[in-house]
Design an enzyme around this catalytic site. Structure first.
Site, PDB file in Angstrom:
ATOM      1  N   TYR A 181       0.744  -1.311  -0.053  1.00 29.26           N
ATOM      2  CA  TYR A 181       0.093   0.012  -0.055  1.00 29.26           C
ATOM      3  C   TYR A 181       0.815   1.345   0.017  1.00 29.26           C
ATOM      4  CZ  TYR A 181      -3.708  -3.417   1.047  1.00 29.26           C
ATOM      5  OH  TYR A 181      -4.479  -4.436   1.157  1.00 29.26           O
ATOM      6  N   ASP A 189      -2.252 -11.108   8.205  1.00 29.88           N
ATOM      7  CA  ASP A 189      -1.427 -12.273   7.798  1.00 29.88           C
ATOM      8  C   ASP A 189       0.098 -12.244   8.325  1.00 29.88           C
ATOM      9  OD1 ASP A 189      -3.361 -13.585   5.755  1.00 29.88           O
ATOM     10  OD2 ASP A 189      -3.636 -11.324   5.408  1.00 29.88           O
ATOM     11  N   HIS A 194       4.661  -6.331  -4.294  1.00 28.65           N
ATOM     12  CA  HIS A 194       3.325  -6.636  -4.619  1.00 28.65           C
ATOM     13  C   HIS A 194       2.232  -5.564  -4.258  1.00 28.65           C
ATOM     14  CE1 HIS A 194       2.168  -7.135  -0.407  1.00 28.65           C
ATOM     15  NE2 HIS A 194       3.475  -7.293  -0.385  1.00 28.65           N
ATOM     16  N   TYR A 239     -11.471  -1.267  -1.183  1.00 34.32           N
ATOM     17  CA  TYR A 239     -11.540  -1.269   0.214  1.00 34.32           C
ATOM     18  C   TYR A 239     -10.317  -0.413   0.719  1.00 34.32           C
ATOM     19  CZ  TYR A 239      -8.365  -4.448   2.555  1.00 34.32           C
ATOM     20  OH  TYR A 239      -7.194  -4.766   3.158  1.00 34.32           O
ATOM     21  N   ARG A 240      -9.143  -0.207  -0.124  1.00 35.61           N
ATOM     22  CA  ARG A 240      -8.007   0.249   0.487  1.00 35.61           C
ATOM     23  C   ARG A 240      -7.000   0.173  -0.682  1.00 35.61           C
ATOM     24  NH1 ARG A 240      -4.673  -3.293   4.985  1.00 35.61           N
ATOM     25  NH2 ARG A 240      -3.176  -1.996   5.620  1.00 35.61           N
TER      26      ARG A 240
END
Ligand code: ADP
Length: 547
Positions: A106, A168, A409, A490-491
């Site tokens: 993110y 996670d 990622h 959502y993000r």
């Protein structure tokens, strides 16, 4: 790679001369201690998840030097956070607060605006201020990780009594993850829903300090028990925003349920997805399926083994289905299209009732297999899910970044109802765009209560410019395609925030107009995290910063 040079030199924020900036930095050094304000004028060091950089994104979609800090400041107290805010208002230097900065995928620790001063709260403000073993609550500072909270509960001998909930990966900040509305996998997995009470420094020139909910009542002993207090519920505006710097947060803890049991089912065909999701919906809403459970694609089951993609396939374009299915045959999960990971909670007789219902329902899909955990080796990924779903922090999930060299990622993560038809549409559009881009598709459906997050992690080589471009195009196309069908994220990653915010545009963008009004009122000089979640202060808005 380990490090990258700063080819563009010290990243000075726009609108201030180098001399004025350096003078301002020495002023902040005098206030916080020179060792607590460090210029980012050397090379950029990348490290890995546990030794991550706090100056930039080590998994960048653009160049490393785009979202990069000019300096990092380490406040040691709420007063020092206030000092930094007053300083930023005086010099018009953008501040970007992080807690741990392990928000990889993110943007990591990176600021949205090049040259921002990163306020790294985690380094020195990392105390667990309270664990209340009667109320099952705690109060934490920004630097408390899921690991640290877990270890403290164990240290106090409370692990038989209470659990934490962890995402996670357990190295993130409890407070930072919750503010970004991250999720975990016990019944307390919705971190935002389970927090109670914030302490916030506002970004205006006075750097006003406030407490939300019951914390606003002097002497209240319910700050961590009742999240709402009286009047407007203000906590919401401090999540996924740039309206305040959170210095304390209350969190609820889950009573140990008195037993737990992980289970795993596999399903043979890609096309089983829709019927499976329709089976999951009533089970999840009625809490027979009790946690944020995961339905993962077979290819992800292969990638989480931690080997590079080239071990299985050296061709270009997405790995063909027959190739990965052949490799899956020799794994404990076997040849399958989907794997469901879940957990049942409570003593054995309570679990049995729920597990029997689940087993009967899942077996309605032809070829469904329950994998007996006793047959699984200790290093099987299943045991990592088992830890996480029982509130024990873990790092196994990192393994799939090895899929690519310089493995990075970024996720496409739209929300949908738990409906087979919606799952099919989202999977279809992701597949189409991944095929066009030549990227492996590894979707996972994370089923909340009445919705599911589809998480499609694109794993790319951060040093491969061509691949970064392809990944970005794939992500942007999926965001647009999804929005046309009524799905929103959502993000998202820093680089995609403007685009995602732009999809939430009902009634001529009235929500963003409201967000902008709040921004201009609370942060009149526009110093706090400009651009985060698509919210730009007046000083930047519409001046070419949007991406
Ligand atoms: P992680 O917990 O995964 O290490 P971060 O600490 O990076 O995550 O937090 C995630 C994001 O939330 C940050 O990029 C930042 O924008 C925001 N954030 C984190 N901590 C604070 C805070 N104390 N106040 C305001 N915003 C914060």
């Amino acid at each position: 790679s380990d490090s990258t040079p700063l080819t563009r030199g010290l990243p000075i924020p726009q609108g201030i001369s180098k001399n004025a900036f350096l003078t301002a930095i020495s002023e902040l050094q005098s206030a916080l201690g020179s060792e607590n304000v460090v210029l980012n004028d050397k090379e950029l060091k990348n490290g890995w998840y546990m030794e991550h950089p706090n100056t930039h994104d080590m998994m960048p979609l653009h160049s490393y030097e785009e979202f990069v800090a000019s300096a990092v400041a380490y406040p040691g107290s709420v007063e020092e956070v206030q000092t930094a805010v007053r300083w930023a208002n005086k010099h018009l230097v953008p501040l970007f607060p992080i807690s741990m900065g392990r928000n990889l995928g993110y943007g990591g620790a990176a600021p949205r605006v090049r040259g921002s001063v990163t306020l790294d709260l985690g380094r020195r403000m990392n105390k667990i201020l309270d664990i209340n073993a009667e109320d099952y609550t705690c109060l934490v500072e920004p630097g408390v990780t899921f690991y640290a909270l877990y270890e403290e509960i164990v240290k106090r001998g409370l692990q038989d009594k209470m659990w934490i909930d962890t995402p996670d990966l357990g190295g993130g900040s409890v407070l930072g993850n919750t503010l970004d509305r991250g999720v975990g996998y016990t019944p307390y997995g919705d971190h935002w829903a389970t927090h109670s009470g914030l302490e916030v420094v506002l970004p205006g020139p006075e750097a006003q300090l406030l407490r939300t909910g019951m914390g606003a009542l002097e002497g209240a002993n319910t700050w961590q028990c009742f999240p709402y207090g009286f009047g407007p519920y203000s906590d919401g505006i401090f999540s996924q925003s740039n309206y305040g710097i959170v210095t304390k947060m209350g969190m609820t803890l889950m009573p140990n349920p008195g037993g737990y049991e992980s289970f795993m089912y596999t399903f043979p065909n890609d096309s089983d997805l829709a019927s499976l999701i329709d089976i999951i919906r009533p089970l999840r809403i009625s809490n027979i399926l009790e946690n944020v459970a995961q339905l993962r694609h077979g290819l992800q089951t292969l990638s989480v083994k931690g080997f590079p993609r080239t071990r299985y396939y050296t061709g270009s374009g997405p790995m063909p289905e027959p190739v990965y299915r052949e490799h899956l045959k020799s794994t404990a999960t076997g040849d399958c299209a989907w794997v469901y990971y879940g957990m049942s909670y409570g003593p054995a007789h309570i679990r049995k009732y729920k597990l029997d219902v689940i087993d009967a329902e899942f077996h309605k899909i032809p070829g469904c297999k329950k994998i007996d955990p006793k047959t699984l080796p200790a290093d099987e990924y299943f045991w990592s899910r088992d830890k996480v779903a029982s509130g024990t922090p873990d790092l196994e999930e990192l393994k799939w970044v090895n899929w690519m060299p310089n493995g990075s990622h970024i996720a496409f993560s739209p929300i949908a109802p738990i409906q087979g038809e919606d799952a099919r549409k989202l999977y279809g559009l992701a597949k189409k765009r991944h095929t066009e881009a030549g990227i492996d598709l590894m979707p996972a459906f994370c089923v909340g209560l009445r919705e599911m997050h589809l998480i499609v992690e694109i794993v790319f080589d951060a040093e491969d410019e061509g691949m970064r471009r392809k990944a970005e195009k794939c992500l942007r196309d999926m965001i647009d395609d999804a929005a046309k069908l009524g799905y929103g994220e959502y993000r998202t990653h820093l680089a995609l925030m403007d685009q995602v915010a732009g999809t939430y545009n009902w009634n001529e963008g009235s929500l963003m107009k409201f967000n902008n009004q709040l921004k201009d009122t609370l942060d009149p000089n526009g110093i706090l995290a400009p651009g985060r979640c698509g919210i730009w202060p007046a000083r930047y808005r519409g001046r070419g910063w949007e991406l």
